[in-house]
Design a protein around this motif. Structure first.
Motif, PDB file in Angstrom:
ATOM      1  N   GLN A 121       0.855  -1.184   0.000  1.00 45.08           N
ATOM      2  CA  GLN A 121       0.000   0.000   0.000  1.00 45.08           C
ATOM      3  C   GLN A 121       0.897   1.241   0.000  1.00 45.08           C
ATOM      4  N   VAL A 122       0.588   2.185  -0.887  1.00 44.02           N
ATOM      5  CA  VAL A 122       1.331   3.441  -0.959  1.00 44.02           C
ATOM      6  C   VAL A 122       0.698   4.422   0.025  1.00 44.02           C
ATOM      7  N   ALA A 123       1.471   4.863   0.990  1.00 43.16           N
ATOM      8  CA  ALA A 123       0.970   5.848   1.957  1.00 43.16           C
ATOM      9  C   ALA A 123       1.472   7.243   1.593  1.00 43.16           C
ATOM     10  N   ASP A 124       2.754   7.367   1.356  1.00 45.58           N
ATOM     11  CA  ASP A 124       3.387   8.628   0.941  1.00 45.58           C
ATOM     12  C   ASP A 124       4.240   8.272  -0.264  1.00 45.58           C
ATOM     13  N   TYR A 125       3.850   8.758  -1.456  1.00 40.55           N
ATOM     14  CA  TYR A 125       4.499   8.295  -2.687  1.00 40.55           C
ATOM     15  C   TYR A 125       5.973   8.663  -2.763  1.00 40.55           C
ATOM     16  N   GLY A 126       6.339   9.843  -2.278  1.00 40.68           N
ATOM     17  CA  GLY A 126       7.750  10.202  -2.252  1.00 40.68           C
ATOM     18  C   GLY A 126       8.179  11.229  -3.270  1.00 40.68           C
ATOM     19  N   ASP A 127       7.228  11.947  -3.880  1.00 44.83           N
ATOM     20  CA  ASP A 127       7.566  12.953  -4.889  1.00 44.83           C
ATOM     21  C   ASP A 127       7.596  14.384  -4.357  1.00 44.83           C
TER      22      ASP A 127
ATOM     23  N   SER B 118      10.501  12.090   1.158  1.00 43.75           N
ATOM     24  CA  SER B 118      10.167  11.037   2.114  1.00 43.75           C
ATOM     25  C   SER B 118       9.089  10.170   1.492  1.00 43.75           C
ATOM     26  N   MET B 119       9.055   8.922   1.897  1.00 38.63           N
ATOM     27  CA  MET B 119       8.064   8.000   1.367  1.00 38.63           C
ATOM     28  C   MET B 119       7.747   6.942   2.407  1.00 38.63           C
ATOM     29  N   SER B 120       6.589   6.310   2.245  1.00 39.26           N
ATOM     30  CA  SER B 120       6.246   5.188   3.117  1.00 39.26           C
ATOM     31  C   SER B 120       5.325   4.218   2.387  1.00 39.26           C
ATOM     32  N   ARG B 121       5.504   2.960   2.739  1.00 37.81           N
ATOM     33  CA  ARG B 121       4.703   1.869   2.185  1.00 37.81           C
ATOM     34  C   ARG B 121       4.270   0.974   3.344  1.00 37.81           C
ATOM     35  N   HIS B 122       3.109   0.310   3.154  1.00 31.78           N
ATOM     36  CA  HIS B 122       2.563  -0.530   4.218  1.00 31.78           C
ATOM     37  C   HIS B 122       2.094  -1.875   3.685  1.00 31.78           C
ATOM     38  N   LEU B 123       2.151  -2.857   4.555  1.00 29.91           N
ATOM     39  CA  LEU B 123       1.539  -4.158   4.327  1.00 29.91           C
ATOM     40  C   LEU B 123       0.523  -4.387   5.423  1.00 29.91           C
ATOM     41  N   PRO B 124      -0.594  -4.999   5.128  1.00 28.05           N
ATOM     42  CA  PRO B 124      -0.967  -5.541   3.826  1.00 28.05           C
ATOM     43  C   PRO B 124      -1.335  -4.429   2.846  1.00 28.05           C
TER      44      PRO B 124
ATOM     45  N   GLU C 109      -3.770  -9.122  16.451  1.00 29.34           N
ATOM     46  CA  GLU C 109      -4.690 -10.224  16.707  1.00 29.34           C
ATOM     47  C   GLU C 109      -5.464 -10.607  15.452  1.00 29.34           C
ATOM     48  N   VAL C 110      -5.884  -9.620  14.667  1.00 29.86           N
ATOM     49  CA  VAL C 110      -6.687  -9.873  13.474  1.00 29.86           C
ATOM     50  C   VAL C 110      -5.816  -9.996  12.234  1.00 29.86           C
ATOM     51  N   GLN C 111      -4.806  -9.120  12.125  1.00 25.40           N
ATOM     52  CA  GLN C 111      -3.862  -9.189  11.016  1.00 25.40           C
ATOM     53  C   GLN C 111      -2.553  -8.553  11.454  1.00 25.40           C
ATOM     54  N   ASP C 112      -1.464  -8.946  10.790  1.00 24.02           N
ATOM     55  CA  ASP C 112      -0.152  -8.356  11.039  1.00 24.02           C
ATOM     56  C   ASP C 112       0.044  -7.200  10.074  1.00 24.02           C
ATOM     57  N   GLY C 113       1.088  -6.419  10.286  1.00 19.08           N
ATOM     58  CA  GLY C 113       1.396  -5.321   9.383  1.00 19.08           C
ATOM     59  C   GLY C 113       2.869  -5.002   9.390  1.00 19.08           C
ATOM     60  N   ILE C 114       3.339  -4.450   8.285  1.00 14.54           N
ATOM     61  CA  ILE C 114       4.722  -4.010   8.160  1.00 14.54           C
ATOM     62  C   ILE C 114       4.706  -2.620   7.542  1.00 14.54           C
ATOM     63  N   ASP C 115       5.481  -1.706   8.111  1.00 17.76           N
ATOM     64  CA  ASP C 115       5.628  -0.347   7.585  1.00 17.76           C
ATOM     65  C   ASP C 115       7.077  -0.118   7.201  1.00 17.76           C
ATOM     66  N   VAL C 116       7.277   0.483   6.044  1.00 16.86           N
ATOM     67  CA  VAL C 116       8.596   0.940   5.620  1.00 16.86           C
ATOM     68  C   VAL C 116       8.475   2.433   5.356  1.00 16.86           C
ATOM     69  N   SER C 117       9.266   3.224   6.051  1.00 19.24           N
ATOM     70  CA  SER C 117       9.279   4.671   5.814  1.00 19.24           C
ATOM     71  C   SER C 117      10.727   5.114   5.671  1.00 19.24           C
TER      72      SER C 117
ATOM     73  N   THR D 122      -2.809  11.784  -9.791  1.00 21.26           N
ATOM     74  CA  THR D 122      -3.211  10.478  -9.291  1.00 21.26           C
ATOM     75  C   THR D 122      -2.009   9.548  -9.214  1.00 21.26           C
ATOM     76  N   TYR D 123      -1.789   9.042  -8.003  1.00 23.06           N
ATOM     77  CA  TYR D 123      -0.735   8.051  -7.773  1.00 23.06           C
ATOM     78  C   TYR D 123      -1.370   6.676  -7.636  1.00 23.06           C
ATOM     79  N   PRO D 124      -0.595   5.641  -7.876  1.00 25.48           N
ATOM     80  CA  PRO D 124      -1.131   4.298  -7.648  1.00 25.48           C
ATOM     81  C   PRO D 124      -1.402   4.081  -6.151  1.00 25.48           C
ATOM     82  N   GLU D 125      -2.440   3.322  -5.848  1.00 23.14           N
ATOM     83  CA  GLU D 125      -2.749   3.005  -4.452  1.00 23.14           C
ATOM     84  C   GLU D 125      -1.831   1.923  -3.920  1.00 23.14           C
ATOM     85  N   THR D 126      -1.362   1.060  -4.809  1.00 20.54           N
ATOM     86  CA  THR D 126      -0.423  -0.001  -4.425  1.00 20.54           C
ATOM     87  C   THR D 126       0.701  -0.055  -5.451  1.00 20.54           C
TER      88      THR D 126
END
Length: 190
Positions: A38-44, A58-64, A130-138, A168-172
């Motif tokens: 998932q694209v949170a902050d595209y980085g442009d 700066s940029m950030s991406r997330h899972l799922p 508990e419901v799902q895991d997540g990973i953030d990269v910033s 418009t940026y991609p969402e993922t």
């Protein structure tokens, strides 16, 4: 920064830094997960770097990539973090530091930098849930010479006008996707 720098030169300088930066972050992402993020902050969008006429990205991406119940780490998060730390150390990253927290916080964190690749700081966080895991990269890029406002106008034509285009940026994105950098005057990705 010399007064004579053209907008084309400023864009070229920023595009080179942005490309190196996004490529290095994508390499880290690819070590963690090769599928959609998932694209949170595209980085442009350039931001002030704290000194006169300097910028960074700066940029950030997330899972799922798509929020929903059930996404789980593909392996033990502590093992994933340690393997990523080893990969980083073998690939020119410095100050590679893993953090764990005590008490109710289960998040595992890894921080590093690779200025040769344009990364001043990158943080990877593993969040068990508990419901799902997540990973953030910033990440934040190194600083470069150039006026933030002038650069934003070149990357996003019309940004300071009353009726600018919607960009418009991609969402993922997958780590191996070719990233865009800015838009043309008619709103098309570059």
């Amino acid at each position: 920064m010399p007064d004579q720098i053209t907008s084309e030169d400023l864009f070229a300088r920023a595009a080179e830094l942005n490309g190196s930066f996004k490529s290095a972050v994508a390499d880290v992402q690819g070590q963690v997960w090769t599928e959609e993020w998932q694209v949170a902050d595209y980085g442009d969008m350039p931001t002030d770097c704290g000194a006169d006429d300097t910028f960074r990205f700066s940029m950030s991406r997330h899972l799922p990539a798509v929020s929903g119940e059930g996404w789980r780490f593909p392996a033990d998060p502590a093992v994933m973090r340690d393997e990523l730390a080893q990969w980083m150390e073998a690939n020119g990253y410095r100050d590679v530091t893993g953090l764990s927290y005590t008490g109710d916080v289960d998040t595992l964190t890894l921080t590093a930098r690779n200025v040769d690749a344009g990364i001043a700081e990158i943080t990877v966080q593993y969040h068990p849930g508990e419901v799902q895991d997540g990973i953030d990269v910033s990440a934040k890029s190194v600083c470069a010479d150039g006026d933030v406002d002038d650069l934003a106008e070149v990357i996003f034509p019309g940004i300071y006008e009353d009726a600018f285009l919607e960009w418009t940026y991609p969402e993922t994105e997958r780590p191996d996707d070719t990233p865009i950098f800015g838009f043309t005057e008619d709103g098309q990705p570059r």
